[in-house]
Scaffold this active site. Structure first.
Site, short mmCIF file in Angstrom:
data_model
loop_
_atom_site.label_atom_id
_atom_site.label_comp_id
_atom_site.label_asym_id
_atom_site.label_seq_id
_atom_site.Cartn_x
_atom_site.Cartn_y
_atom_site.Cartn_z
N GLU A 40 0.85 -1.19 0.00
CA GLU A 40 0.00 0.00 0.00
C GLU A 40 0.89 1.25 0.00
O GLU A 40 1.77 1.40 0.85
CB GLU A 40 -0.91 0.01 1.24
CG GLU A 40 -1.64 1.30 1.50
CD GLU A 40 -2.51 1.75 0.34
OE1 GLU A 40 -2.32 2.89 -0.12
OE2 GLU A 40 -3.36 0.95 -0.10
N SER A 120 -7.51 8.46 -2.59
CA SER A 120 -6.99 8.40 -1.23
C SER A 120 -5.78 7.49 -1.23
O SER A 120 -5.73 6.51 -1.97
CB SER A 120 -8.03 7.86 -0.25
OG SER A 120 -9.12 8.73 -0.10
N ASN A 122 -3.85 5.46 1.61
CA ASN A 122 -3.79 5.01 3.00
C ASN A 122 -4.15 3.54 3.06
O ASN A 122 -4.77 3.01 2.13
CB ASN A 122 -4.77 5.80 3.87
CG ASN A 122 -6.19 5.78 3.32
OD1 ASN A 122 -6.58 6.66 2.56
ND2 ASN A 122 -6.97 4.77 3.68
N THR A 131 -19.18 5.91 2.31
CA THR A 131 -20.46 5.99 3.02
C THR A 131 -21.08 4.63 3.30
O THR A 131 -22.14 4.55 3.92
CB THR A 131 -21.47 6.84 2.23
OG1 THR A 131 -21.69 6.23 0.94
CG2 THR A 131 -20.96 8.25 2.03
N VAL A 236 4.30 0.34 -5.45
CA VAL A 236 4.63 -0.58 -6.54
C VAL A 236 4.75 0.23 -7.82
O VAL A 236 3.78 0.86 -8.25
CB VAL A 236 3.59 -1.70 -6.67
CG1 VAL A 236 3.89 -2.56 -7.89
CG2 VAL A 236 3.56 -2.55 -5.41
N HIS A 446 -17.10 7.43 -7.96
CA HIS A 446 -17.49 6.08 -8.37
C HIS A 446 -16.95 5.76 -9.77
O HIS A 446 -17.68 5.31 -10.64
CB HIS A 446 -19.01 5.92 -8.36
CG HIS A 446 -19.63 6.01 -7.01
ND1 HIS A 446 -21.00 6.09 -6.82
CD2 HIS A 446 -19.08 6.03 -5.78
CE1 HIS A 446 -21.26 6.16 -5.51
NE2 HIS A 446 -20.11 6.12 -4.87
N ASN A 480 -13.24 -0.91 -8.75
CA ASN A 480 -14.36 -0.43 -9.55
C ASN A 480 -14.05 -0.39 -11.04
O ASN A 480 -14.95 -0.49 -11.87
CB ASN A 480 -14.77 0.97 -9.09
CG ASN A 480 -15.36 0.98 -7.69
OD1 ASN A 480 -15.74 -0.07 -7.16
ND2 ASN A 480 -15.43 2.15 -7.08
N THR A 492 -19.17 -0.48 -4.90
CA THR A 492 -18.22 -1.25 -4.09
C THR A 492 -18.63 -2.71 -3.93
O THR A 492 -17.79 -3.61 -4.06
CB THR A 492 -18.04 -0.60 -2.71
OG1 THR A 492 -17.56 0.74 -2.89
CG2 THR A 492 -17.05 -1.38 -1.86
#
Length: 514
Positions: A40, A120, A122, A131, A236, A446, A480, A492
């Site tokens: 990550e 994002s 993390n 959500t 990566v 999305h 996605n 998701t």
């Protein structure tokens, strides 16, 4: 502290969002002896790894986690970390806490572009900030050529801990659904009628409700697996491909700048819909469809105050200041149908997409936000390209977004604005005299289609029905971006379901070899 990177693993996973976590979970359940490493680029936010930031009770720690997620150039410390601040204003480039926008390249001359395109970085990916809505696709949203799709969706629901009735006692939720049903359900199939929104949440014995992040998807089978390794702050930069087969990954330690080669029998690229094709392109894996068929969901929001309701004792707790979902929250679902091709989220108070004025103190549950999502008119020309001569802040090929709203899209958006007003009229009165607000392209977060799945290797897809990249044995994609259909619902659950199918395929192949 010096970190040790593995020399070789059975499976290398790039990305720790819900789909990368699903691969780790299924492999831990089916092949616990297999060595699996997840890399990550972003940092660990809290314990357990992948936790949703709203489950962090301390406001300062929650804000710190959001800032840590915002990539190479996080917002200033003084910038608000309230996810509702500015959510429904008319800013051309919405930025939400825990995410970061593309600095440039998000729009080309004469095109609409994706000014709201955000990511994002993390542990847990966007799953630390989402959500939690997990509706099943319906009608033309479904992927007809995927065998056992409903079984895969059911497993996805298990991994995400999807609950349909977590908020049955939310104030006025029954009344909201009753009114929406009366106005919208006529002619709909039973599974497409107004219902509680399926949510990735956990309701605890003491009544608390927490959001599911990648920590829930990883679950104890992964965390307790001695053959699983999670390496944060590890970029990566290349999937190593030799003679048409994935052979491992090249990883840069973001703490030291050192590079490591990790050999692998299988590689899964489970970054987001922008960075997954970026890594494939940087690795020389460039099928015709890579980055193409980029799909965002036009989103319109509106808000009303419920008419003719009487407060009860259950409305005494105001959830707006709570970091987590509480039982006073209410989220309802208006499913997509081919006849009414919009996905509707109807959210009360803390989950509402429309913030209240500072001096507005309504009875909890009486302010209702409505968000209507459209299915995009999917075009091959909508795409993310990569620049040979320029790099992004991570040193990867710079992105260039090509994206246009077609005449069909404009018609769909106009129809969704009328549809959301009809639904709102069944509930109550608008908060003010403003028309519904349609967000700028990209604001839905999305994004789909850029490494899309296909039934055959005919140039219109990147991967097979088991998510393996055409012509590169052992290389799988997830997220996605794999979804090939024009869906309006939150993606998701569908993405995790497809990841389950891919993980099962790898598990079967590992078992055969052993």
């Amino acid at each position: 502290m010096i970190r040790t990177f593995p020399d070789s693993v059975d499976v290398a996973i790039v990305g720790s969002g819900p789909c990368g976590a699903a691969y780790a979970r299924i492999l831990s359940e089916r092949c616990p002896s297999a060595t699996v490493a997840t890399f990550e680029v972003g940092p660990l936010l809290a314990d357990p790894p992948g936790v949703h930031v709203k489950n962090i009770a301390d406001p300062a720690e929650r804000a710190r986690a959001q800032r840590l997620s915002e990539g190479p150039a996080p917002s200033a410390d003084a910038t608000s970390t309230d996810t509702m601040d500015g959510y429904a204003d008319e800013a051309p480039r919405l930025v939400r806490p825990g995410t970061f926008l593309l600095a440039d390249g998000y729009r080309q001359d004469g095109e609409d572009g994706l000014p709201g395109a955000a990511m994002s970085s993390n542990v847990g990916g966007m799953g630390a900030h989402w959500t939690g809505a997990c509706p099943r696709p319906g009608g033309s949203e479904r992927i007809g050529f995927v065998d056992g799709l409903d079984d895969l969706l059911a497993v996805g629901e298990r991994l995400l801990n999807v609950a349909t009735h977590a908020f049955d006692d939310a104030p006025f939720a029954d009344e909201v659904r009753k009114r929406l049903s009366g106005a919208l359900d006529d002619g709909r199939d039973d599974d497409r009628r107004v219902a509680p929104m399926p949510l990735a949440v956990i309701r605890h014995e003491d009544g608390r409700v927490t959001w599911s992040g990648s920590d829930v998807v990883f679950g104890e089978p992964t965390r307790a697996n001695p053959n699983f390794t999670l390496v944060p702050e590890a970029l990566v930069t290349e999937v190593i491909v030799v003679d048409g087969r994935a052979g491992g990954v090249r990883v840069r330690d973001q703490r030291t700048g050192d590079e490591h080669v990790v050999r692998a029998r299988f590689v899964v690229v489970a970054a987001d819909a922008l960075r997954t094709p970026q890594l494939l392109w940087a690795s020389g894996v460039r099928p015709r469809a890579l980055g193409r068929y980029l799909n965002d969901q036009p989103q319109t929001v509106y808000a009303v105050r419920l008419r003719d309701v009487t407060p009860g004792a259950e409305t005494q707790v105001d959830p707006r200041d709570e970091p987590e979902i509480v039982p006073q929250s209410g989220v309802s679902w208006v499913p997509f149908t081919d006849e009414e091709p919009f996905h509707g989220q109807v959210m009360q108070l803390d989950a509402s997409p429309v913030p209240l004025a500072d001096d507005d103190e309504p009875t909890p549950g009486t302010i209702v936000g409505l968000g209507w999502f459209c299915a995009k008119d999917v075009q091959e020309s909508d795409r993310v390209e990569f620049d040979e001569a320029d790099v992004d802040p991570y040193g990867m090929p710079a992105m260039r977004i090509h994206y246009r709203l077609t005449d069909a899209d404009h018609a769909s958006i106009a129809a969704s604005r009328e549809a959301v007003k009809r639904a709102a009229a069944a509930l109550g009165e608008p908060l003010d005299d403003r028309e519904p607000l349609t967000f700028p392209p990209g604001a839905s977060l999305h994004y789909q289609g850029t490494v899309r799945m296909g039934e055959a290797d005919d140039g219109t897809s990147v991967c097979s029905p088991t998510s393996q990249v055409w012509d590169v044995d052992g290389l799988y994609v997830a997220g996605n971006g794999v979804i090939p259909t024009a869906i309006a619902c939150n993606p998701t659950l569908t993405s995790v379901a497809l990841a389950v199918g891919g993980a099962r395929d790898i598990a079967d192949r590992l078992t055969e070899r052993n």
